[in-house]
Design an enzyme around this catalytic site. Structure first.
Site, PDB file in Angstrom:
ATOM      1  N   ALA A 169       0.831  -1.205   0.000  1.00 57.13           N
ATOM      2  CA  ALA A 169       0.000   0.000   0.000  1.00 57.13           C
ATOM      3  C   ALA A 169       0.870   1.260   0.000  1.00 57.13           C
ATOM      4  O   ALA A 169       0.690   2.166  -0.823  1.00 57.13           O
ATOM      5  CB  ALA A 169      -0.944   0.002   1.202  1.00 57.13           C
ATOM      6  N   TYR A 170       1.809   1.325   0.919  1.00 56.49           N
ATOM      7  CA  TYR A 170       2.693   2.491   1.034  1.00 56.49           C
ATOM      8  C   TYR A 170       3.555   2.627  -0.213  1.00 56.49           C
ATOM      9  O   TYR A 170       3.730   3.727  -0.747  1.00 56.49           O
ATOM     10  CB  TYR A 170       3.564   2.320   2.277  1.00 56.49           C
ATOM     11  CG  TYR A 170       4.406   3.522   2.646  1.00 56.49           C
ATOM     12  CD1 TYR A 170       3.888   4.534   3.440  1.00 56.49           C
ATOM     13  CD2 TYR A 170       5.729   3.621   2.226  1.00 56.49           C
ATOM     14  CE1 TYR A 170       4.673   5.626   3.809  1.00 56.49           C
ATOM     15  CE2 TYR A 170       6.513   4.700   2.579  1.00 56.49           C
ATOM     16  CZ  TYR A 170       5.976   5.701   3.374  1.00 56.49           C
ATOM     17  OH  TYR A 170       6.753   6.784   3.723  1.00 56.49           O
TER      18      TYR A 170
END
Length: 263
Positions: A169-170
């Site tokens: 996600a990051y």
């Protein structure tokens, strides 16, 4: 060292920021806080934004100690309407915005493909990527009108290099931020607007507390520190308006991605 050109202009001198206006998101801690303090020390009028008023108050106290009076605007960057409202207040109060530092960002502890859920994914993307988009979109009209402006999007080394450590996600959000940042330069250079994707490696800030594996004090000591990034933000802001640093990668000398400490 600055010199003098044949036309009488100074060559190589960093510009004065005295009296200019900056907006910093994620200003309550870490990179945002350090950047806000450094810009205020250089004479800028600084607007501090973040979700936690008590943390913003800590940054405010630091800046007041420099003899400046910052403005606090509480903000969740994941809320597009809130972002637009703060940008409007800044323009109404100052009639300009010279530097925007978009540093708000999070990560989740359960971040690997085997652990991340849709709620965790959405929270990271909503703040780290969508929030940066909302912020950039809100300041571009101001900067277009004044035909000048610098946007600093605080991305990450994870925005240029994929690592297991940061999670999908990051990593995806920060890669998206880097691409979004360059698209600003492609479209807005004709309006005198510059955007820099600032991509630091490991920085000893509170976001480390959310790591799946605890980071030791010894490991933190050799990482980049908040003040290192604050000075970097100040340097970018002081460059002449003719200079665009499209992307800046900065890492600790003891880079654990190189020394196999992190995979």
């Amino acid at each position: 060292m600055a010199g003098i050109a044949s036309n009488g202009n100074t060559i190589g001198a960093l510009r004065s920021l005295e009296g200019k206006v900056a907006w910093v998101t994620g200003a309550g801690t870490g990179i945002g806080q350090a950047g806000a303090v450094c810009l205020a020390r250089a004479g800028m009028e600084v607007v501090l934004s973040g979700r936690r008023k008590e943390k913003l108050a800590e940054t405010e106290d630091m800046i007041r100690g420099l003899g400046k009076a910052p403005i606090i605007e509480e903000l969740d960057v994941a809320d597009a309407d809130q972002v637009a409202a703060v940008a409007a207040k800044i323009e109404e109060r100052f009639s300009r915005l010279d530097v925007a530092v978009f540093s708000a960002g999070i990560n989740v502890k359960n971040r690997s493909w085997g652990e991340v859920d849709t709620e965790g994914w959405d929270s990271v993307v909503d703040i780290d990527l969508n929030g940066a988009f909302y912020c950039c979109r809100s300041v571009l009209p101001i900067m277009r009108r004044q035909k000048e402006g610098l946007i600093i999007n605080v991305s990450s080394l994870a925005g240029v290099r994929v690592s297991k450590m940061t999670g999908p996600a990051y990593t995806a959000a920060k890669h998206g931020m880097v691409a979004m940042n360059e698209s600003i330069n492609m479209e807005e250079a004709v309006n005198g607007i510059r955007a820099c994707a600032l991509c630091p490696g490991e920085v000893a800030t509170p976001i480390l507390d959310n790591r799946p594996v605890k980071v030791t004090d010894e490991e933190k000591a050799v990482m980049l520190q908040g003040e290192d990034l604050g000075e970097t933000i100040l340097f970018l802001a002081q460059l002449d308006t003719r200079v665009c640093v499209n992307q800046l990668v900065i890492s600790p000398t003891a880079n654990r991605m190189y020394t196999a400490g992190v995979t």
